[in-house]
Design an enzyme around this catalytic site. Structure first.
Site, PDB file in Angstrom:
ATOM      1  CB  ALA A   1      -2.884  -3.665  -6.847  1.00  7.53           C
TER       2      ALA A   1
ATOM      3  CG  HIS B   1      -2.282   0.178   1.062  1.00  7.40           C
ATOM      4  ND1 HIS B   1      -3.206  -0.548   0.161  1.00  7.40           N
ATOM      5  CD2 HIS B   1      -3.265   1.249   1.108  1.00  7.40           C
ATOM      6  CE1 HIS B   1      -4.496  -0.045   0.079  1.00  7.40           C
ATOM      7  NE2 HIS B   1      -4.313   1.158   0.613  1.00  7.40           N
TER       8      HIS B   1
ATOM      9  CG  ASP C   1      -6.738   7.725  -3.547  1.00 11.42           C
ATOM     10  OD1 ASP C   1      -7.444   6.418  -3.641  1.00 11.42           O
ATOM     11  OD2 ASP C   1      -7.605   8.708  -4.083  1.00 11.42           O
TER      12      ASP C   1
ATOM     13  N   GLY D   1      -5.408   0.215  -5.382  1.00 10.09           N
ATOM     14  CA  GLY D   1      -6.048  -0.862  -5.919  1.00 10.09           C
ATOM     15  C   GLY D   1      -6.149  -0.835  -7.405  1.00 10.09           C
ATOM     16  NE  ARG D   2      -8.243   4.170  -8.499  1.00  9.82           N
ATOM     17  CZ  ARG D   2      -8.317   5.465  -8.124  1.00  9.82           C
ATOM     18  NH1 ARG D   2      -8.412   6.418  -9.338  1.00  9.82           N
ATOM     19  NH2 ARG D   2      -8.202   6.151  -7.088  1.00  9.82           N
TER      20      ARG D   2
END
Length: 269
Positions: A196, A186, A190, A193-194
């Site tokens: 990854a 992480h 921000d 997720g995108r």
């Protein structure tokens, strides 16, 4: 997971290739639109695939839907285009490369953050200088001081494993593990997720594999599999989930293609 599931997936993959689905005019473009829509929907975007198509092809925004969702989709499209270009050039996965991808998808939604650890700009892909947690009551991710070294370590491992992954299954599972480990570090405030999911697809691009999507309707199971793997420090829950998503991705593309071919043509007066 049982080896039979991989036999099924390889059979689906051969059928997908035999049908020439990816060679259809416009297929790659519209599949990318779908992939982007599902990825941003996992992060809360309410844009549909039709909304995304109108945005990209006509420059039309969806009435009543927040501007930030349109910006997220547009920036992620640019990031995917960059990833595709870089895969064709054989770009090596390094922390700087991943920061470049993250900067592209955070281009218009990122900002400068002033925190105890200093200042950083999330629109430029800079690593976080603060702690982050996964929502209310969620897990806390590793200390920001550890992020640069962990990113170097991850990229070094990925570089070696990319050379060693020779089979269809090994290549896909490497892309899944890359996703899992980047999301676990992480490194950004921000867009984790995108990025990854983009890294996962980037590795698939490098091997000329079908770039699978994670379906927005499976978001809860996706997050659960991530948390189970992170909490137990084993990759199997996540690999099992992703394997089923790959099967679903291929199956639906074949079903949609075959359904279209079966339709006849009749004049409408």
């Amino acid at each position: 997971m049982d080896k039979n599931i991989w036999q099924e997936i390889e059979e689906l993959y051969r059928e997908f290739q035999k049908l020439g689905i990816s060679q259809s005019v416009g297929y790659e473009k519209y599949y990318l639109y779908s992939l982007i829509t599902h990825s941003t929907a996992i992060e809360g975007s309410t844009l549909t695939e039709m909304d995304t198509q109108l945005l990209f092809d006509e420059g039309v925004t969806a009435k009543g839907k927040p501007l930030v969702y349109h910006l997220m989709n547009d920036d992620l499209k640019k990031a995917y285009e960059l990833a595709k270009e870089e895969s064709e050039q054989g770009a090596v996965i390094t922390p700087a490369f991943l920061q470049k991808l993250n900067a592209t998808l955070m281009r218009t939604t990122g900002s400068v953050h002033h925190v105890m650890g200093g200042s950083f700009d999330s629109s430029k892909g800079e690593f976080r200088l603060c702690g982050v947690t996964a929502g209310v009551g969620g897990r806390s991710y590793m200390s920001y001081q550890k992020v640069p070294a962990k990113m170097e370590e991850l990229c070094s491992i990925l570089q070696e494993k990319q050379k060693a992954a020779g089979t269809f299954r090994e290549q896909y599972e490497l892309s899944f593990n890359a996703h899992l480990n980047l999301a676990t570090i992480h490194p950004w405030v921000d867009g984790n997720g995108r990025t990854a999911r983009l890294l996962m697809n980037y590795i698939q691009f490098c091997y000329h594999l079908f770039p699978m999507k994670i379906f927005k309707e499976d978001r809860a199971d996706y997050i659960l599999s991530l948390r189970q793997s992170q909490d137990d420090e084993v990759n199997r829950p996540f690999l099992d989930f992703m394997t089923m998503q790959l099967k679903k991705s291929l199956s639906l593309e074949i079903e949609k293609y075959n359904a279209t071919r079966k339709k006849g043509f009749g004049f409408m007066f």
